[in-house]
Design an enzyme around this catalytic site. Structure first.
Site, PDB file in Angstrom:
ATOM      1  N   GLU A 378       0.808  -1.240   0.000  1.00 45.22           N
ATOM      2  CA  GLU A 378       0.000   0.000   0.000  1.00 45.22           C
ATOM      3  C   GLU A 378       0.834   1.280   0.000  1.00 45.22           C
ATOM      4  O   GLU A 378       0.523   2.237   0.704  1.00 45.22           O
ATOM      5  CB  GLU A 378      -1.001  -0.032   1.176  1.00 45.22           C
ATOM      6  CG  GLU A 378      -1.958  -1.216   1.033  1.00 45.22           C
ATOM      7  CD  GLU A 378      -2.939  -1.382   2.198  1.00 45.22           C
ATOM      8  OE1 GLU A 378      -2.856  -0.628   3.172  1.00 45.22           O
ATOM      9  OE2 GLU A 378      -3.787  -2.298   2.098  1.00 45.22           O
ATOM     10  N   GLU A 483      -6.526  -9.851  -3.082  1.00 44.35           N
ATOM     11  CA  GLU A 483      -7.321  -9.897  -1.831  1.00 44.35           C
ATOM     12  C   GLU A 483      -8.804  -9.689  -2.142  1.00 44.35           C
ATOM     13  O   GLU A 483      -9.471  -8.846  -1.554  1.00 44.35           O
ATOM     14  CB  GLU A 483      -6.846  -8.802  -0.854  1.00 44.35           C
ATOM     15  CG  GLU A 483      -5.354  -8.844  -0.545  1.00 44.35           C
ATOM     16  CD  GLU A 483      -4.910  -7.811   0.494  1.00 44.35           C
ATOM     17  OE1 GLU A 483      -5.775  -7.144   1.090  1.00 44.35           O
ATOM     18  OE2 GLU A 483      -3.694  -7.683   0.693  1.00 44.35           O
TER      19      GLU A 483
END
Ligand SMILES: *[C@@H]1O[C@H](CO)[C@@H](O)[C@H](O)[C@H]1NC(C)=O
Ligand SMILES: *[C@@H]1O[C@H](CO)[C@@H](O)[C@H](O)[C@H]1NC(C)=O
Length: 603
Positions: A378, A483
């Site tokens: 991220e 994910e």
């Protein structure tokens, strides 16, 4: 190679073909004669034409918008599947910022040349919108070349269908000295006049060229996916069974998927270690996994200097026992709120040391044992390490990880890039810019990179998802959905299926891992089962897709020539041959992931 088994010599000759339409020289040397007759003469002729390098002519045809004719030809060529593709989808994306914009895709689609194409003009902005005639229940693919009159800024495209709700169709970072391509889209649920316009966060004027808006019925959209699946996920297989030099007619085969193929995995939690029913449920379905938290820094070194790998080690051992490949998640997480107190407090020099220690510890501990590393998780939304260690922190960390574990693919991993065009931080164009920055860091040139897209969906914008995947795939590195989940709601099941099919049906996507790790006290947003490991409706969808994507022919037999032909999904299969002349069934493993076009297996 032939191995005599007593009087009997049995040869399984496996010839592999690329999927339905071999479109480029990439397929290399699959001769049309070997093509199973099923596909018909016209198709094989066409294939050999294509293979002969006639591709450029074909492409210019496409560009000229003659696409529909071409596809119906294709559809005729294949008798086994009726394709409803009228206009093929254009997956191309130029990710460079260019001096001259390219021609509009689809000849502009429903945007006429008079209203936009050809001329350089100020883009339609709120107040001077472009009117478009929209059909009900269509996916619209939007593309446009954009630039700003000065500086750099974000540009967002908005489509307003007749029902009046604003849909963010896509967004990019644009510049003033060159043109950038935006790809995205929107789905309509009403018919009539709609609006298209652009917005920017800068004070500059927006310029637009080669705007294209192409509508596809849902049926057409699905047909695009099916074409990709046929081409990218399947192979034509010809199995010849010979016994004593003669074809073995009417042999009964059974074909069973055992491994490999398109990776479809799930996240797992440490509860799997103590619950045989969890383990059994997981291992029956998934050969790829990510540990939800067990490898994260806060799990392995919550207290400074006290390293604890027991849980992750046991989970990895369990995975190995079941032949499950594991993604390493993650070396670092750039989100300040997920750092331990002791890490947050460190000054730059001490942090640098701690980072070096953590990196060396976790990467050497699992070197050679994971297929991927999420290296700096991220780092588009967050920049904890960049702020403290400098703007090249990610590049430096990638380099060090690769030194210690050269085999795995090194991923960036980010949320909202394909889920949410309203979130400007992780836009596809920004993702690619960051990836390029990491690749350009000294020493990072030859590393193996991957694009990780977390894919935490709420209400998916499917045309935006596809357009974004086009842009990201153009970076030329494998794209994984890492994910996948969908928040609870009345359409959760439907949305999950759509997202999974869109991923599987995109040529750039090389694997999908779900974020449905089971917890006794409830999952992150999506559990596939109840607490007795009985499937919930989302779990049923996943099972349906697993069955579909590993489907094998029913009751396969060899014909009079000892031949059996089929189209199988990539993967490794166990083929069992039974015949009255054989004392015992012959069992062979056939690896359809191998790139070889022909294989002879003797038994
Ligand atoms: C607009 O977007 C650009 C590019 O992402 C960014 O650098 C800039 O800070 C933004 N400007 C404003 C005023 O938010
Ligand atoms: C384990 O996986 C590998 C590759 O993914 C495959 O070749 C092998 O056959 C599998 N073994 C078993 C026992 O399934």
């Amino acid at each position: 190679m032939k191995i005599s088994t007593g009087k009997l010599i049995l040869i399984l000759l496996i010839v592999l073909f690329e999927g339905f339409f071999v479109t480029s020289v990439k397929a290399g040397g699959y001769s049309s004669e070997k093509k199973p007759g099923k596909a018909g003469g016209e198709s094989s002729e066409k294939t050999s034409e294509k293979a002969a390098g006639d591709a450029s002519e074909q492409t210019s045809e496409k560009a000229a918008g003659d696409a529909s004719e071409q596809t119906s030809e294709k559809a005729d060529g294949s008798s086994s599947k009726k394709s409803s593709v009228k206009v093929p989808y254009d997956y191309s994306a130029n990710i460079e910022c260019v001096k001259e914009p390219e021609k509009p895709l689809y000849g502009g689609g429903i945007i006429s040349a008079a209203s936009a194409g050809g001329k350089k003009l100020a883009a339609p902005i709120k107040g001077s919108v472009l009117k478009v005639d929209l059909k009900k229940d269509h996916h619209y693919a939007l593309s446009a070349w954009l630039k700003l009159s000065k500086g750099t800024g974000d540009i967002t495209a908005i489509i307003v269908p007749p029902d009046g709700k604003f849909i963010t169709a896509g967004a990019i970072v644009a510049q003033s000295d060159c043109w950038t391509l935006l790809k995205g889209g929107a789905t309509t649920s009403s018919e009539g006049k709609g609006d298209l316009f652009f917005e920017t966060n800068s004070t500059a004027e927006i310029m637009a060229e080669s705007i294209a808006l192409q509508g596809f019925s849902f049926e057409e959209w699905n047909a695009h996916r099916e074409e990709v699946v046929a081409k990218e996920r399947k192979k034509k297989v010809k199995i010849t069974v010979e016994s004593g030099g003669k074809p073995l007619a009417d042999a009964e085969l059974s074909v069973e998927w055992v491994a490999k193929g398109f990776p479809l995995g799930n996240a797992m939690t440490q509860e799997i270690l103590d619950m045989p029913e969890y383990e059994e449920w997981f291992a029956k379905r998934f050969k790829w996994a990510t540990m939800e938290n067990a490898m994260k820094w806060y799990s392995t070194e919550f207290e400074e200097g006290h390293e604890a790998y027991e849980v992750a080690d046991k989970m990895l051992a369990l995975a190995e026992k079941h032949n499950i490949s594991v993604r390493g998640h993650n070396v670092f997480w750039d989100d300040e709120s997920h750092q331990m107190d002791w890490v947050s407090k460190l000054g730059p020099d001490k942090l640098k040391e701690a980072v070096a220690r953590r990196l060396k510890s976790v990467v050497t501990h699992y070197a050679g044992k994971v297929i991927h590393w999420d290296v700096v998780n991220e780092n588009l939304h967050f920049k904890f390490f960049e702020e403290k260690l400098g703007k090249d922190a990610s590049g430096e960390i990638f380099k060090e990880v690769a030194k210690l574990d050269p085999k795995p693919i090194l991923f960036m991993n980010e949320f909202n890039t394909i889920e949410q065009p309203c979130d400007l931080a992780p836009l596809p164009t920004k993702y690619i810019a960051k990836l390029k920055q990491i690749q350009a860091y000294p020493g990072n040139k030859g590393l193996k990179y991957g694009i990780g897209l977390e894919s935490h969906f709420e209400t998916p914008n499917i045309p935006y998802m596809r357009g974004s995947l086009d842009t990201l795939a153009a970076a030329g590195v494998p794209v994984w959905l890492t994910e996948v989940d969908v928040t609870k709601g009345p359409k959760q099941v439907e949305f999950l299926e759509e997202v999974m099919r869109e991923g599987f049906g995109h040529p750039g996507v090389k694997g999908i891992v779900m974020w449905a790790a089971w917890h006794a006290k409830g999952c992150y947003v999506m559990c596939l089962t109840d607490n007795k490991f009985k499937n919930l409706p989302v779990g049923d969808v996943v099972d349906k897709l697993l069955d579909e994507w590993r489907k094998v022919p029913e009751k396969p037999m060899t014909d009079a020539k000892g031949v059996f032909e089929a189209e199988l999904f990539h993967g490794e299969y166990k083929v069992t041959v039974k015949h009255k002349s054989l004392k015992e069934p012959i069992v062979q493993t056939v690896d359809l992931d191998s790139t070889k076009s022909e294989a002879t297996i003797s038994c």
